[in-house]
Design a protein around this motif. Structure first.
Motif, PDB file in Angstrom:
ATOM      1  N   LEU A  33      38.828 -13.431  38.619  1.00 47.01           N
ATOM      2  CA  LEU A  33      37.841 -13.953  37.673  1.00 47.01           C
ATOM      3  C   LEU A  33      36.461 -14.163  38.277  1.00 47.01           C
ATOM      4  CD1 LEU A  33      40.066 -16.568  35.792  1.00 47.01           C
ATOM      5  CD2 LEU A  33      39.377 -14.305  34.991  1.00 47.01           C
ATOM      6  N   GLY A  34      36.331 -14.028  39.600  1.00 46.99           N
ATOM      7  CA  GLY A  34      35.006 -14.098  40.193  1.00 46.99           C
ATOM      8  C   GLY A  34      34.748 -15.326  41.038  1.00 46.99           C
ATOM      9  N   ASP A  35      33.520 -15.417  41.536  1.00 48.11           N
ATOM     10  CA  ASP A  35      33.153 -16.407  42.547  1.00 48.11           C
ATOM     11  C   ASP A  35      33.198 -17.842  42.057  1.00 48.11           C
ATOM     12  OD1 ASP A  35      32.790 -14.418  44.376  1.00 48.11           O
ATOM     13  OD2 ASP A  35      30.606 -14.329  44.182  1.00 48.11           O
ATOM     14  N   ARG A  36      33.221 -18.056  40.727  1.00 49.59           N
ATOM     15  CA  ARG A  36      33.264 -19.449  40.267  1.00 49.59           C
ATOM     16  C   ARG A  36      34.554 -20.142  40.693  1.00 49.59           C
ATOM     17  NH1 ARG A  36      34.379 -16.326  35.731  1.00 49.59           N
ATOM     18  NH2 ARG A  36      35.936 -17.054  34.217  1.00 49.59           N
ATOM     19  N   PHE A  37      35.560 -19.376  41.110  1.00 46.42           N
ATOM     20  CA  PHE A  37      36.798 -19.963  41.606  1.00 46.42           C
ATOM     21  C   PHE A  37      36.924 -19.833  43.126  1.00 46.42           C
ATOM     22  CE2 PHE A  37      37.848 -19.305  37.120  1.00 46.42           C
ATOM     23  CZ  PHE A  37      38.434 -20.538  36.814  1.00 46.42           C
ATOM     24  N   ALA A  38      35.830 -19.528  43.813  1.00 46.98           N
ATOM     25  CA  ALA A  38      35.881 -19.402  45.271  1.00 46.98           C
ATOM     26  C   ALA A  38      36.245 -20.747  45.901  1.00 46.98           C
ATOM     27  CB  ALA A  38      34.535 -18.921  45.801  1.00 46.98           C
ATOM     28  N   PRO A  39      37.238 -20.797  46.787  1.00 44.60           N
ATOM     29  CA  PRO A  39      37.660 -22.073  47.380  1.00 44.60           C
ATOM     30  C   PRO A  39      36.562 -22.668  48.264  1.00 44.60           C
ATOM     31  CG  PRO A  39      39.328 -20.370  47.690  1.00 44.60           C
ATOM     32  CD  PRO A  39      38.098 -19.678  47.211  1.00 44.60           C
ATOM     33  N   PRO A  40      36.249 -23.959  48.114  1.00 44.86           N
ATOM     34  CA  PRO A  40      35.275 -24.609  48.990  1.00 44.86           C
ATOM     35  C   PRO A  40      35.765 -24.634  50.444  1.00 44.86           C
ATOM     36  CG  PRO A  40      35.723 -25.942  47.045  1.00 44.86           C
ATOM     37  CD  PRO A  40      36.759 -24.867  47.079  1.00 44.86           C
TER      38      PRO A  40
END
Length: 285
Positions: free
Chosen positions: A254-261
């Motif tokens: 789904l893209g970078d909005r779910f990239a883990p911190p």
């Protein structure tokens, strides 16, 4: 239409916290349950036993004796050792696609023609996992929540291939368990993980940026929005490693909005996985 009946024989693949909880609720419904656990089968049975004791103490067993329910649960050390022709097989192994595909194919090898096969995955595509089966029409998502006996919700996920009668049976079984269901179409993260992980990741970013401490972030959502548990405490309960795996999967689809911190990765690397290790975003006794 034939009236649905509760599954009399159930197989659960995986005897961890989720698998043991799923085994417990189906055994409490009256079915004979077999847990396939490649690791410590005694530990898997002990988790069911402890869960039944807690349910009994809280008056949640409908006057059933924990020992009587536990007697309906047995263990085997391999999926291929499950009894043949079970009514339902639920896969509850870690969120590793290759592992799930492997055990689902093994489950179908021992399943009868009418056996429903379900995955407890919280984010992986049911259609893609079902491609491991020769009959993907029997396959469906049954996403239980932790802790399974106390949670009220089961997210039912249908793929385009899932037969309507399989959906109907699973919806009826969820109702018999005394739980509510939401029926969603197959998509990355479904409804619950997609929303829950999105909120959890933003809470971690806020902590990382020094917006507030973990307790304040959780209390803001609990008291301000009436969430029963704040997003950081919820992440601790789920397991930081589990949430990281889901976030990585959603990020890839789904893209970078779910990239883990970075903070989430750092805590997992240190072994601070939440309640199961005693330390996550909060300290657990």
């Amino acid at each position: 239409m034939t009236e649905a009946v509760a599954p009399k024989t159930v197989g659960v693949i995986g005897g961890g916290r989720m698998g043991a909880g799923i085994a417990q609720v189906f055994a409490s419904l009256g079915g004979a349950v077999t847990i396939a656990e490649s690791g410590d089968t005694a530990a898997a049975l002990q988790r069911v036993s402890a869960g039944l004791d807690r349910a009994h103490e809280r008056g949640k067993l409908d006057d059933q004796d924990p020992a009587t329910v536990l007697a309906r649960v047995s263990t085997v050390d391999a999926v291929t050792s499950l009894p043949p022709s079970l009514d339902l097989i639920v896969e509850a192994v870690p969120e590793i696609a290759a592992l799930k595909v492997e055990v689902l194919a093994a489950a179908e090898a021992v399943a009868g023609e009418s056996t429903v096969i379900a995955s407890n995955t919280s984010s992986m595509s049911i259609a893609e996992l079902g491609a491991a089966l020769t009959d993907p029409g029997r396959f469906i998502g049954m996403h239980f929540f932790n802790p399974v006996p106390a949670s009220l919700l089961v997210e039912i996920v249908r793929a385009p291939q899932t037969r309507p009668e399989v959906v109907d049976s699973v919806r009826a079984w969820v109702s018999m368990l005394g739980k509510a269901e939401v029926l969603v179409n197959d998509s990355p993260g479904f409804a619950t993980s997609r929303l829950g992980v999105g909120l959890g990741l933003e809470a971690i970013r806020m902590l990382e940026e020094g917006v507030a401490d973990a307790e304040s972030i959780d209390r803001a959502m609990e008291l301000g929005y009436r969430h029963p548990m704040g997003p950081l405490r919820s992440t601790d309960l789920v397991g930081l490693d589990v949430r990281l795996a889901i976030a990585e999967h959603l990020s890839s689809t789904l893209g970078d909005r779910f990239a883990p911190p970075a903070l989430l990765r750092e805590k997992v690397a240190r072994g601070e996985l939440g309640r199961k290790t005693g330390q996550g975003f909060h300290t657990w006794s």
